[in-house]
Design a protein around this motif. Structure first.
Motif, mmCIF file in Angstrom:
data_model
loop_
_atom_site.group_PDB
_atom_site.id
_atom_site.type_symbol
_atom_site.label_atom_id
_atom_site.label_comp_id
_atom_site.label_asym_id
_atom_site.label_seq_id
_atom_site.Cartn_x
_atom_site.Cartn_y
_atom_site.Cartn_z
ATOM 1 N N ARG A 1 15.231 -67.363 -28.807
ATOM 2 C CA ARG A 1 13.936 -66.914 -28.304
ATOM 3 C C ARG A 1 13.602 -65.508 -28.797
ATOM 4 N N ASP A 2 12.976 -64.708 -27.929
ATOM 5 C CA ASP A 2 12.375 -63.440 -28.367
ATOM 6 C C ASP A 2 13.442 -62.379 -28.643
ATOM 7 N N THR A 3 13.344 -61.722 -29.802
ATOM 8 C CA THR A 3 14.298 -60.664 -30.154
ATOM 9 C C THR A 3 13.936 -59.334 -29.518
ATOM 10 N N LEU A 4 12.648 -59.142 -29.178
ATOM 11 C CA LEU A 4 12.172 -57.877 -28.610
ATOM 12 C C LEU A 4 12.590 -56.697 -29.474
ATOM 13 N N ASP A 5 12.535 -56.910 -30.772
ATOM 14 C CA ASP A 5 12.845 -55.870 -31.748
ATOM 15 C C ASP A 5 14.262 -55.319 -31.588
ATOM 16 N N GLY A 6 15.148 -56.151 -31.073
ATOM 17 C CA GLY A 6 16.532 -55.721 -30.912
ATOM 18 C C GLY A 6 17.380 -56.097 -32.109
ATOM 19 N N PRO A 7 18.610 -55.612 -32.166
ATOM 20 C CA PRO A 7 19.505 -55.939 -33.275
ATOM 21 C C PRO A 7 20.008 -57.377 -33.158
ATOM 22 N N ALA A 8 20.569 -57.878 -34.249
ATOM 23 C CA ALA A 8 21.157 -59.217 -34.220
ATOM 24 C C ALA A 8 22.417 -59.241 -33.370
ATOM 25 N N ALA A 9 23.133 -58.127 -33.311
ATOM 26 C CA ALA A 9 24.370 -58.047 -32.533
ATOM 27 C C ALA A 9 24.687 -56.590 -32.242
ATOM 28 N N VAL A 10 25.362 -56.346 -31.124
ATOM 29 C CA VAL A 10 25.844 -55.009 -30.786
ATOM 30 C C VAL A 10 27.318 -55.114 -30.405
ATOM 31 N N PRO A 11 28.115 -54.107 -30.736
ATOM 32 C CA PRO A 11 29.533 -54.176 -30.403
ATOM 33 C C PRO A 11 29.782 -53.913 -28.922
ATOM 34 N N VAL A 12 30.822 -54.548 -28.398
ATOM 35 C CA VAL A 12 31.337 -54.196 -27.079
ATOM 36 C C VAL A 12 32.287 -53.020 -27.302
ATOM 37 N N LEU A 13 31.998 -51.889 -26.695
ATOM 38 C CA LEU A 13 32.639 -50.638 -27.064
ATOM 39 C C LEU A 13 33.993 -50.407 -26.408
ATOM 40 N N THR A 14 34.505 -51.376 -25.676
ATOM 41 C CA THR A 14 35.820 -51.216 -25.067
ATOM 42 C C THR A 14 36.586 -52.518 -25.168
ATOM 43 N N CYS A 15 37.904 -52.436 -25.375
ATOM 44 C CA CYS A 15 38.771 -53.624 -25.361
ATOM 45 C C CYS A 15 39.071 -53.937 -23.901
ATOM 46 N N LEU A 16 38.157 -54.607 -23.257
ATOM 47 C CA LEU A 16 38.197 -54.797 -21.805
ATOM 48 C C LEU A 16 39.441 -55.569 -21.391
ATOM 49 N N GLY A 17 40.189 -55.015 -20.408
ATOM 50 C CA GLY A 17 41.400 -55.658 -19.936
ATOM 51 C C GLY A 17 41.112 -56.831 -19.014
ATOM 52 N N PRO A 18 42.102 -57.677 -18.783
ATOM 53 C CA PRO A 18 41.922 -58.844 -17.914
ATOM 54 C C PRO A 18 41.454 -58.457 -16.515
ATOM 55 N N GLY A 19 40.402 -59.122 -16.040
ATOM 56 C CA GLY A 19 39.884 -58.858 -14.712
ATOM 57 C C GLY A 19 38.976 -57.658 -14.599
ATOM 58 N N HIS A 20 38.824 -56.881 -15.661
ATOM 59 C CA HIS A 20 37.985 -55.691 -15.620
ATOM 60 C C HIS A 20 36.534 -56.037 -15.971
ATOM 61 N N GLU A 21 35.635 -55.143 -15.585
ATOM 62 C CA GLU A 21 34.203 -55.344 -15.826
ATOM 63 C C GLU A 21 33.657 -54.211 -16.689
ATOM 64 N N CYS A 22 32.605 -54.526 -17.449
ATOM 65 C CA CYS A 22 31.930 -53.493 -18.238
ATOM 66 C C CYS A 22 30.475 -53.889 -18.436
ATOM 67 N N ASP A 23 29.647 -52.892 -18.745
ATOM 68 C CA ASP A 23 28.239 -53.118 -19.064
ATOM 69 C C ASP A 23 28.067 -53.118 -20.578
ATOM 70 N N VAL A 24 27.347 -54.104 -21.076
ATOM 71 C CA VAL A 24 27.027 -54.175 -22.499
ATOM 72 C C VAL A 24 25.524 -53.941 -22.633
ATOM 73 N N CYS A 25 25.160 -52.936 -23.431
ATOM 74 C CA CYS A 25 23.774 -52.463 -23.485
ATOM 75 C C CYS A 25 23.124 -52.761 -24.833
ATOM 76 N N VAL A 26 21.828 -53.042 -24.789
ATOM 77 C CA VAL A 26 21.021 -53.259 -25.984
ATOM 78 C C VAL A 26 19.700 -52.531 -25.809
ATOM 79 N N ARG A 27 19.294 -51.783 -26.830
ATOM 80 C CA ARG A 27 17.985 -51.149 -26.797
ATOM 81 C C ARG A 27 16.952 -52.127 -27.353
ATOM 82 N N LEU A 28 15.954 -52.445 -26.543
ATOM 83 C CA LEU A 28 14.898 -53.384 -26.913
ATOM 84 C C LEU A 28 13.551 -52.685 -26.841
ATOM 85 N N THR A 29 12.524 -53.338 -27.368
ATOM 86 C CA THR A 29 11.167 -52.785 -27.345
ATOM 87 C C THR A 29 10.192 -53.860 -26.905
#
Length: 240
Positions: free
Chosen positions: A130-158
Motif C-alpha cells: 500500500r502507501d509508502t508515504l514517502d518513506g524508505p523501502a527499509a530501515v534498520p533495527v538499531l539494536t540486537c534485541l534480546g529474548p523477551g525484550h521490547e524496542c521501538d522501530v521508527c520510520v520518518r514518513l510524510t
C-alpha cells in the motif's frame, strides 16, 4: 504392550518392532506429555503378534519402566533459530489520527522479541504494501534485541498533499529479506488545507511532527525483496 500412567490414568500404547535380528533397530514411541507439573510413568513388555491377535496377554520378561517428571515446556529445538516478533503497541501515531498535508512525522511501532536468541545484526523493518508515504523501502533495527525484550522501530514518513485516508504496511525481516513476525500498519487521515492548522495543533500530531525533525534517522536500506503476491493480497485487509 505398554501403559502410560498420568495421575492414575492409563492408556494403551503399542510399538511394533521388526523381528529381523537387527540390534540397532531399537523401538521408539512418542508420548504426549501432560501440562506441568506432572509425572509420567510407562511400563514396557515384549509380546508376539500372534498372542495379540488371539486376544491373549502373554508378555515376555523383563519389564522396563520409564518415569519422567514434567516440570516445564520449552520450544522445540528445530525451531530455536526461527525468528519471531510480537507487535506490542503503536508507540506514536495511533490509527486514524488526522495530520496536516505535506508534513513529515515519526511513526514508531513497539515489538517484542519472542525468539530464543537475540535478533541478529541486519534485522530491519521493510515496507510490504500500500502507501509508502514517502518513506524508505527499509530501515534498520538499531539494536540486537534480546529474548523477551521490547524496542521501538521508527520510520520518518510524510503526509501526501491531497486530503484523504492513507494506509501503509510494514514487516520485520532478517538481513536476507526473510520476513517474520506480524505485519503492522500506519493508517492516517490527511486534512484539507483549510483544516491543516487545527490538525497540526492536536497533541499527538504535534508530538509526531516535532519528533520527525529531531529524530536522527539512519541511512535508508535498499529493498531486500519485493512484496510477494501473498503479502500484497493480505495487506489489503490486514489488521496489525
Amino acid at each position: 504392550a505398554a501403559a502410560v500412567a498420568v495421575s492414575d490414568a492409563a492408556a494403551p500404547l503399542d510399538v511394533a518392532v521388526a523381528a529381523d535380528g537387527d540390534v540397532d533397530a531399537l523401538p521408539a514411541a512418542a508420548i504426549a506429555a501432560p501440562p506441568p507439573p506432572a509425572v509420567v510413568t510407562t511400563e514396557w513388555n515384549a509380546t508376539s503378534a500372534a498372542a495379540v491377535a488371539n486376544g491373549g496377554s502373554v508378555v515376555f520378561p523383563p519389564t522396563y519402566q520409564v518415569r519422567a517428571a514434567i516440570t516445564h515446556f520449552e520450544p522445540a529445538k528445530k525451531n530455536k533459530n526461527r525468528m519471531r516478533a510480537r507487535f506490542v503497541a503503536h508507540a506514536t501515531v495511533p490509527d486514524d489520527i488526522t495530520l496536516p498535508p505535506s508534513v513529515a512525522f515519526l511513526k514508531a511501532w513497539r515489538f517484542r522479541n519472542e525468539t530464543l536468541e537475540p535478533w541478529p545484526p541486519g534485522t530491519q523493518l521493510v515496507h510490504v504494501g500500500r502507501d509508502t508515504l514517502d518513506g524508505p523501502a527499509a530501515v534498520p533495527v538499531l539494536t540486537c534485541l534480546g529474548p523477551g525484550h521490547e524496542c521501538d522501530v521508527c520510520v520518518r514518513l510524510t503526509t501526501p498533499a491531497l486530503a484523504g485516508q492513507y494506509t501503509g504496511f510494514w514487516r520485520l525481516a532478517d538481513a536476507t529479506g526473510r520476513k517474520f513476525g506480524q505485519r503492522v500498519r500506519v493508517r492516517i487521515f490527511v486534512a484539507t488545507a483549510a483544516d491543516a492548522a487545527a490538525a497540526a495543533a492536536t497533541p499527538v500530531a504535534a508530538a509526531a511532527i516535532a519528533a520527525a525533525d529531531a529524530y536522527p534517522m539512519p541511512p535508508p536500506l535498499p529493498a531486500v525483496a519485493a512484496a510477494s503476491n501473498a503479502d500484497a493480497a493480505a495487506a489489503a485487509a490486514a489488521e496489525p
